[in-house]
Design an enzyme around this catalytic site. Structure first.
Site, mmCIF file in Angstrom:
data_model
loop_
_atom_site.group_PDB
_atom_site.id
_atom_site.type_symbol
_atom_site.label_atom_id
_atom_site.label_comp_id
_atom_site.label_asym_id
_atom_site.label_seq_id
_atom_site.Cartn_x
_atom_site.Cartn_y
_atom_site.Cartn_z
ATOM 1 N N ARG A 228 0.834 -1.188 0.000
ATOM 2 C CA ARG A 228 0.000 0.000 0.000
ATOM 3 C C ARG A 228 0.880 1.253 0.000
ATOM 4 N NH1 ARG A 228 -3.465 -2.919 -1.375
ATOM 5 N NH2 ARG A 228 -5.580 -3.198 -0.527
ATOM 6 N N GLU A 256 -2.836 7.641 -6.554
ATOM 7 C CA GLU A 256 -3.093 6.892 -7.789
ATOM 8 C C GLU A 256 -4.583 6.954 -8.145
ATOM 9 O OE1 GLU A 256 -3.711 2.292 -6.567
ATOM 10 O OE2 GLU A 256 -1.723 3.085 -6.131
ATOM 11 N N HIS A 279 -0.983 -0.875 -10.033
ATOM 12 C CA HIS A 279 -1.716 -1.538 -8.947
ATOM 13 C C HIS A 279 -2.378 -2.818 -9.454
ATOM 14 C CE1 HIS A 279 -3.759 -0.683 -4.834
ATOM 15 N NE2 HIS A 279 -3.538 -1.974 -5.006
#
Length: 396
Positions: A228, A256, A279
């Site tokens: 994270r 993001e 991601h």
């Protein structure tokens, strides 16, 4: 159960929910649609569940995060409303571990730069034939949960030495795994050629990789984060890149986009020492199928038993100060009488269970954890309840 699917799940999971008798609504997650569905269960992957969504449904009982991390859900807000929150840990561990090593190998061999040069019609073998190689080098792992352990397995298979830190890692476990135990994340950073983070995003891990962490890293070392963004102080990371020429692989970034296609504005993404993926750590078909299947299992088990598997917002330690034990005949109204006696004595129930004893007598035993206790007052009231055989109370 009435189930609202707020993010795309594999068709096999939707089919399984239908075959198990659940009513499924699949739609973009917004308050009006959630309210109209009267759903008891909400399933999400990456969509944020905030207080507005929690307030939109009076029927919600359970939120299932079809993934491991659950920082996109207002867990405290759900608890305040009596809503369980569950996740699906471990089902995407190998997918994230694979991407982690994808970054490690890509950075060592400069694979993206190789590809870019070739696409420009340039042959630069002398420039790119300088990799250090991975065998015999030291990998530092911060966090040994499902993903960290999967990364450890790959590292051992590639002939790497491993130094690790985890709250649960003891010296005995480290020896059993054939790795070196570090006392702090900073010690991992200081001892490793490559450092990779695999901890959950919590208040305790916020900015875990900060100035002290990067100050400890070796010049020219490699840093990987597929967990994270909140775990990393990006300003400190950028300074470390500039001062120590650290090479970086990131699958998560501060700010993001939360949509599948959008604009990315982050200085790290344009730095030549940094490789960024979008991601996608858990985004393999294998991982998504396994995670969705686990979500279906959690929902179906809850529907049949009201037990919540992998629940993340249970209080594992209550404020109870006393344990009241009541042996009683198994008759209608006995427990209601006991609880009424507790209420009249001014105490509050924190936890309770009732078990039946074998035999034809039909006797049972209730164990009730309480706060605000006046023992003699409660015992006198409880012992006076019809069909109570005995009662005792101890301080916890």
């Amino acid at each position: 159960m009435r189930v609202f699917i707020g993010d795309a799940l594999p068709a096999s999971s939707l089919q399984a929910l239908g075959e198990k008798g659940h009513t499924v609504t699949e739609a973009p997650l917004e308050p009006g649609a959630l309210r109209e569905s009267a759903a008891q269960v909400l399933v999400v992957r990456g969509t944020r569940v905030d207080r507005e969504l929690l307030d939109a449904s009076a029927t919600m009982e359970l939120i299932v995060r079809a993934g491991a991390g659950y920082d996109s859900i207002d867990v405290a807000g759900a608890a305040e409303r009596g809503i369980f929150v569950a996740n699906c840990p471990g089902k995407n561990a190998h997918a994230v571990a694979e991407l982690t090593f994808g970054h490690i190998i890509a950075l060592d061999r400069r694979i993206p730069d190789n590809v870019r040069s070739a696409r420009l019609g340039l042959w630069k073998k002398a420039k790119y034939a300088r990799a250090a190689g991975l065998m015999g080098r030291t990998l530092g792992i911060v966090g040994l949960g499902y993903i960290g352990m999967a990364v450890l397995g790959i590292a051992k298979g590639m002939g790497m030495h491993v130094v690790a830190w985890s709250r649960s890692l003891t010296e005995a476990r480290a020896q059993a795994f054939g790795i070196t135990r570090a006392a702090t994340p900073e010690q991992v950073a200081a001892r490793a050629d490559i450092v990779t983070l695999h901890v959950a995003s919590t208040q305790d891990t916020s900015l875990l990789a900060g100035p002290g962490f990067f100050a400890a890293m070796r010049p020219g070392a490699t840093f990987i984060n597929t967990s994270r963004a909140s775990i990393v102080d990006e300003k400190a990371l950028l300074e470390a890149i500039q001062r120590k020429h650290i090479k970086v692989g990131l699958d998560v970034l501060e700010g993001e986009p939360r949509v599948a296609d959008g604009q990315l504005a982050n200085t790290l993404a344009t730095h030549p020492n940094v490789y960024v993926t979008h991601h996608i750590g858990a985004s393999t078909r294998q991982a998504q199928e396994a995670t969705a299947a686990k979500a279906v299992d959690i929902i179906d088990t809850y529907a049949r038993t009201r037990h919540v598997g992998c629940c993340v917002n249970l209080a594992y330690k209550s404020d109870a100060t006393h344990l009241l034990t009541v042996r009683h005949l198994d008759r209608p109204g006995v427990l209601a009488g006991v609880l009424d006696a507790v209420r009249q004595a001014g105490s509050n129930v924190q936890e309770m269970e009732n078990v039946l004893l074998a035999g034809k007598s039909g006797a049972g035993c209730a164990r009730i954890r309480l706060v605000h206790v006046q023992p003699e007052t409660i015992l006198a009231s409880v012992r006076a309840v019809h069909h109570v055989l005995a009662a005792s109370i101890i301080r916890l």
